[in-house]
Write an enzyme that holds these catalytic residues in place. Structure first.
Site, PDB file in Angstrom:
ATOM      1  N   GLN A   1     -40.404 -19.307   0.365  1.00 45.89           N
ATOM      2  CA  GLN A   1     -39.198 -19.576  -0.412  1.00 45.89           C
ATOM      3  C   GLN A   1     -37.953 -18.982   0.211  1.00 45.89           C
ATOM      4  O   GLN A   1     -38.028 -18.212   1.174  1.00 45.89           O
ATOM      5  CB  GLN A   1     -39.377 -19.015  -1.817  1.00 45.89           C
ATOM      6  CG  GLN A   1     -39.761 -17.529  -1.811  1.00 45.89           C
ATOM      7  CD  GLN A   1     -40.071 -17.011  -3.206  1.00 45.89           C
ATOM      8  OE1 GLN A   1     -39.282 -16.291  -3.791  1.00 45.89           O
ATOM      9  NE2 GLN A   1     -41.217 -17.396  -3.747  1.00 45.89           N
TER      10      GLN A   1
ATOM     11  N   HIS B   1     -38.903 -16.434   3.189  1.00 48.73           N
ATOM     12  CA  HIS B   1     -39.848 -15.328   3.030  1.00 48.73           C
ATOM     13  C   HIS B   1     -40.998 -15.692   2.105  1.00 48.73           C
ATOM     14  O   HIS B   1     -40.891 -16.623   1.306  1.00 48.73           O
ATOM     15  CB  HIS B   1     -39.125 -14.093   2.476  1.00 48.73           C
ATOM     16  CG  HIS B   1     -38.531 -14.304   1.122  1.00 48.73           C
ATOM     17  ND1 HIS B   1     -37.307 -14.886   0.935  1.00 48.73           N
ATOM     18  CD2 HIS B   1     -38.997 -14.044  -0.129  1.00 48.73           C
ATOM     19  CE1 HIS B   1     -37.034 -14.949  -0.352  1.00 48.73           C
ATOM     20  NE2 HIS B   1     -38.061 -14.453  -1.034  1.00 48.73           N
TER      21      HIS B   1
ATOM     22  N   ARG C   1     -38.219 -23.341  -3.363  1.00 51.99           N
ATOM     23  CA  ARG C   1     -39.559 -23.324  -2.782  1.00 51.99           C
ATOM     24  C   ARG C   1     -39.603 -24.275  -1.581  1.00 51.99           C
ATOM     25  O   ARG C   1     -39.282 -25.459  -1.713  1.00 51.99           O
ATOM     26  CB  ARG C   1     -40.549 -23.757  -3.863  1.00 51.99           C
ATOM     27  CG  ARG C   1     -41.894 -23.135  -3.733  1.00 51.99           C
ATOM     28  CD  ARG C   1     -42.787 -23.507  -4.923  1.00 51.99           C
ATOM     29  NE  ARG C   1     -42.606 -22.638  -6.069  1.00 51.99           N
ATOM     30  CZ  ARG C   1     -42.575 -23.061  -7.333  1.00 51.99           C
ATOM     31  NH1 ARG C   1     -42.705 -24.335  -7.619  1.00 51.99           N
ATOM     32  NH2 ARG C   1     -42.440 -22.205  -8.319  1.00 51.99           N
TER      33      ARG C   1
HETATM   34 ZN    ZN Z   1     -37.895 -13.975  -3.129  1.00 47.16          ZN
END
Ligand code: ZN
Length: 318
Positions: free
Chosen positions: A95, A171, A191
């Site tokens: 995300q 990340h 996402r």
């Molecule tokens: Zn996050």
């Protein structure tokens, strides 16, 4: 008055969650798939409640709104920080979060810069931190073609590691990792990839490809943290980050440690050990998983015992 605000955590079920928030922190869990403990939160999606003192029963958001003197009469519509403990029993989705400008324009809430202290990690556990695309076009095509192995930058982690994750950083927390997260009080997540998982109703979780491409920093830059350590009497203070949004510290206490406030208010979570907080209004027991805020009118305090604590204060912009 002059009482610390002890807070009741909010436990959140997640498809990637597990039981460590009970096994390690002794929180009461609603199921065996609890992924997040919102330890200190004024966010409407999981507000902390005050457990003691004159504001007992109020949410942190209500105290922020109605008793701003508790926080030194600082400005701001929303309480700016959110502290969470995450138990990644499975991989979290890959995300990215927007910055404040993009977040306010597209989602009506602030962006999200966050940082992670690794509480524990299984042998070989990994995070995703950044990517290898050189241009936005390359990022977009690698996402659309699903070239995850080439695109995503993976890093092995261990207990005690610290990562600063500014907005725009792709990340993910990998399976087998517990972290304490200090972040801006925002719940906007784009996402990028979810390992093709299905939710409880059998549908894939929604992806946000265009927004992700929009907000991702290209090329990836490793954020500078400049971690420093200071040894004082009976306490070692590690400063992990000082940013516009938050400052994050670890206090490793053995014995009787005396503190002086460095900010209008201080957020505190006990990660390990047992001890006592001593302030003018009295003594308060501290144990693993205790969360509290030291308000503006407590300028000095003592913590005695053997404890590992993560503390944070609002950053310079707040
Ligand atoms: Zn996050």
């Amino acid at each position: 008055m002059n009482e610390p605000l002890f807070l009741k955590a909010v436990l959140q079920e997640k498809i990637w969650g597990g039981t460590k928030l009970h096994d390690v922190f002794n929180y009461d869990l609603p199921s065996d798939r609890v992924g997040e403990c919102w330890s200190i939160s004024a966010h409407p999606n999981g507000p902390s409640t005050v457990l003691n003192g004159p504001y007992e029963g109020m949410t942190l958001a209500e105290v922020w709104k109605e008793h701003r003197d508790v926080f030194g009469n600082v400005k701001g519509d929303v309480f700016p920080l959110l502290t969470k403990i995450l138990d990644a029993n499975d991989d979290l989705s890959v995300q990215v979060h927007p910055n404040d400008t993009y977040g306010l324009e597209h989602e009506g809430e602030l962006g999200k810069t966050e940082c992670w202290y690794v509480i524990d990690a299984d042998e070989g556990a990994e995070i995703v931190y950044g990517h290898h695309a050189k241009t936005k076009e390359e990022l977009e095509s690698m996402i659309k073609e699903g070239k995850w192995t080439e695109l995503l930058r993976r890093i092995k982690v261990k207990k005690g590691d610290f990562f600063f994750v500014p907005s725009g950083t792709i990340h993910a927390i990998g399976a087998g990792i517990m972290i304490l997260e200090t972040q801006q009080s925002s719940d906007t997540t784009y996402r990028v990839y979810d390992y093709n998982r299905k939710d409880d109703t059998g549908n894939p979780r929604e992806l946000h490809i265009q927004q992700s491409v929009d907000v991702t920093t290209v090329p990836h830059v490793d954020a500078e943290t400049g971690i420093t350590t200071t040894q004082l009497e009976n306490v070692e203070i590690t400063t992990y980050v000082k940013t516009d949004f938050f400052n994050v510290y670890q206090w490793s206490i053995t014995g009787n440690a005396v503190f002086e406030a460095s900010a209008p208010y201080t957020l505190v979570t006990v990660l390990e050990g047992e001890g006592t907080l001593l302030v003018e209004s009295g003594e308060y027991p501290l144990t693993k998983g205790t969360n509290f805020i030291l308000p503006n009118d407590i300028k000095n305090w003592t913590i005695k015992g053997s404890l590992q604590i993560i503390a944070s204060t609002p950053g310079t912009e707040m």
